[in-house]
Scaffold this motif. Sequence first.
Motif, PDB file in Angstrom:
ATOM      1  N   GLN A  50     -12.822  -1.453   3.479  1.00  0.00           N
ATOM      2  CA  GLN A  50     -12.828  -0.766   2.102  1.00  0.00           C
ATOM      3  C   GLN A  50     -11.961  -2.136   1.830  1.00  0.00           C
ATOM      4  N   ASN A  51     -12.337  -2.438   0.387  1.00  0.00           N
ATOM      5  CA  ASN A  51     -11.757  -3.922  -0.362  1.00  0.00           C
ATOM      6  C   ASN A  51     -10.099  -2.836  -1.283  1.00  0.00           C
TER       7      ASN A  51
ATOM      8  N   GLU B 294      -4.619  -6.538  -7.021  1.00  0.00           N
ATOM      9  CA  GLU B 294      -4.924  -7.586  -8.247  1.00  0.00           C
ATOM     10  C   GLU B 294      -4.182  -8.807  -8.183  1.00  0.00           C
TER      11      GLU B 294
ATOM     12  N   HIS C 148       0.682  -1.118  -0.673  1.00  0.00           N
ATOM     13  CA  HIS C 148      -0.157   0.391  -0.089  1.00  0.00           C
ATOM     14  C   HIS C 148       1.139   1.048  -0.230  1.00  0.00           C
TER      15      HIS C 148
ATOM     16  N   PRO D  56     -11.907 -10.825  -2.774  1.00  0.00           N
ATOM     17  CA  PRO D  56     -11.740  -9.767  -2.379  1.00  0.00           C
ATOM     18  C   PRO D  56     -11.505  -9.807  -0.465  1.00  0.00           C
ATOM     19  N   TYR D  57     -10.650  -8.422  -0.064  1.00  0.00           N
ATOM     20  CA  TYR D  57      -9.701  -8.626   1.197  1.00  0.00           C
ATOM     21  C   TYR D  57     -10.056  -7.328   1.634  1.00  0.00           C
ATOM     22  N   TYR D  58     -10.745  -7.143   2.851  1.00  0.00           N
ATOM     23  CA  TYR D  58     -10.763  -5.648   2.775  1.00  0.00           C
ATOM     24  C   TYR D  58     -10.010  -4.750   4.199  1.00  0.00           C
TER      25      TYR D  58
ATOM     26  N   TRP E 149      -6.626   4.304   2.390  1.00  0.00           N
ATOM     27  CA  TRP E 149      -7.520   3.735   2.942  1.00  0.00           C
ATOM     28  C   TRP E 149      -8.398   3.680   4.328  1.00  0.00           C
TER      29      TRP E 149
ATOM     30  N   THR F 139     -16.628  -9.838   2.135  1.00  0.00           N
ATOM     31  CA  THR F 139     -17.033  -8.535   3.556  1.00  0.00           C
ATOM     32  C   THR F 139     -17.490  -8.779   4.584  1.00  0.00           C
TER      33      THR F 139
ATOM     34  N   ARG G  16      -8.798  -4.169  -3.222  1.00  0.00           N
ATOM     35  CA  ARG G  16      -8.315  -4.356  -4.944  1.00  0.00           C
ATOM     36  C   ARG G  16      -6.840  -4.540  -5.122  1.00  0.00           C
TER      37      ARG G  16
END
Length: 374
Positions: A229-230, A234, A219, A239-241, A225, A258, A232
Amino acid sequence: FNVTGVFMKNWDIKDETGFCKIEEDYEDAQWVCKKLEIPLVEVNFVKEYWHNIFWYVCECFYLTEQYENGYTPNPDIMCNKYIKFDYFFNFARTKLQADAIATGHYVRSSFGPYLEYFKPDTNVSLLQAIDQKKDQTFFLCQTPQQALRYSMFPLGGYLKEDVKRIAQEAGLDKVVSKKESTGICFVGKRNFQNFISEYILDKPGDFVNLDDGQVLGKHRGFHHWTVGQNIRVEGLPAPYYVYKKDVDTNNIIVVKGTHHPALYSDFIITKNPNWISSEPEFNSFTRILNCNFRFQHRDPLVPCTVHKNLTNQLIIHLSQQLRALTEGQFAVLYNGEECLGSAIISFRGPSYYSLKQEVKMDHQQNDEIRKQVA
């Protein structure tokens, strides 16, 4: 009434495309005032916004420093408190000698839309708008009592479609067709990550999976962030949050899915409560108040119990688990249609993951969460 229009200039930097929307807004304000045959005054609060909202609040960094420390503040609430209902209010009352100000917020006052029930020896209460979808009491939850006493809210008793119809009948089609304003208060709608990076240096770190400690990606910095929040990234199979920001390691801890139980809790501690009318009556023996809670503008109200300790912190127990309760945001409290006030969330209680509890929710909660993470 003898009405004077006031246009506030609170930001003077063009967006990433080189466009400054404030110029267009000022032209619209001129057009409306000419149409209504009222004078228009322009006032510049750029310096005040910069120092009180963007950099300082109560002698400490509010927006940028809290983003660097992992907090997620709400500048819109503070903008109302310090700019609209402090600097602008005092400008109108002292410089323009106005008896009151009127704003387009969708809220109601216990003094009536035009202060027709004003009582000099009585505090005013802030009430939810008739149009629940447009209610903005959340954003006025820190507004000072003195300013509210002399503030009119003509729109609070109408549905949005009725307001548009009235404006059209008055010949104000040009502004009726405008898109509603969104984004940071007075800064506008823009790429937030690019915008905030102009003022906070990126401090890269890792996305780390809570469940197995695996590094899932990089990040650019905490300020990009917020909890829930997702991320995203690749190449990930699901999906990770964002679960939390680890200030010590500069890592962002993430979870898969989620509805991961780490994202849910039902307990928070707050600091610096602001009671709008007056402090509500806590039970004299238990020091507990039963009321309703929300921490995001359009979230449904959730019943809660509030305990006030001896250091004026509010310990809030919610009747159900909520997703992504976030330090730095505001816990806004309601009793029926009245907005009682708010306090900054300083501590999020243990997650359902750490308590080894299962997340259970009804269809309405599921729909609300889909909207949040979409």
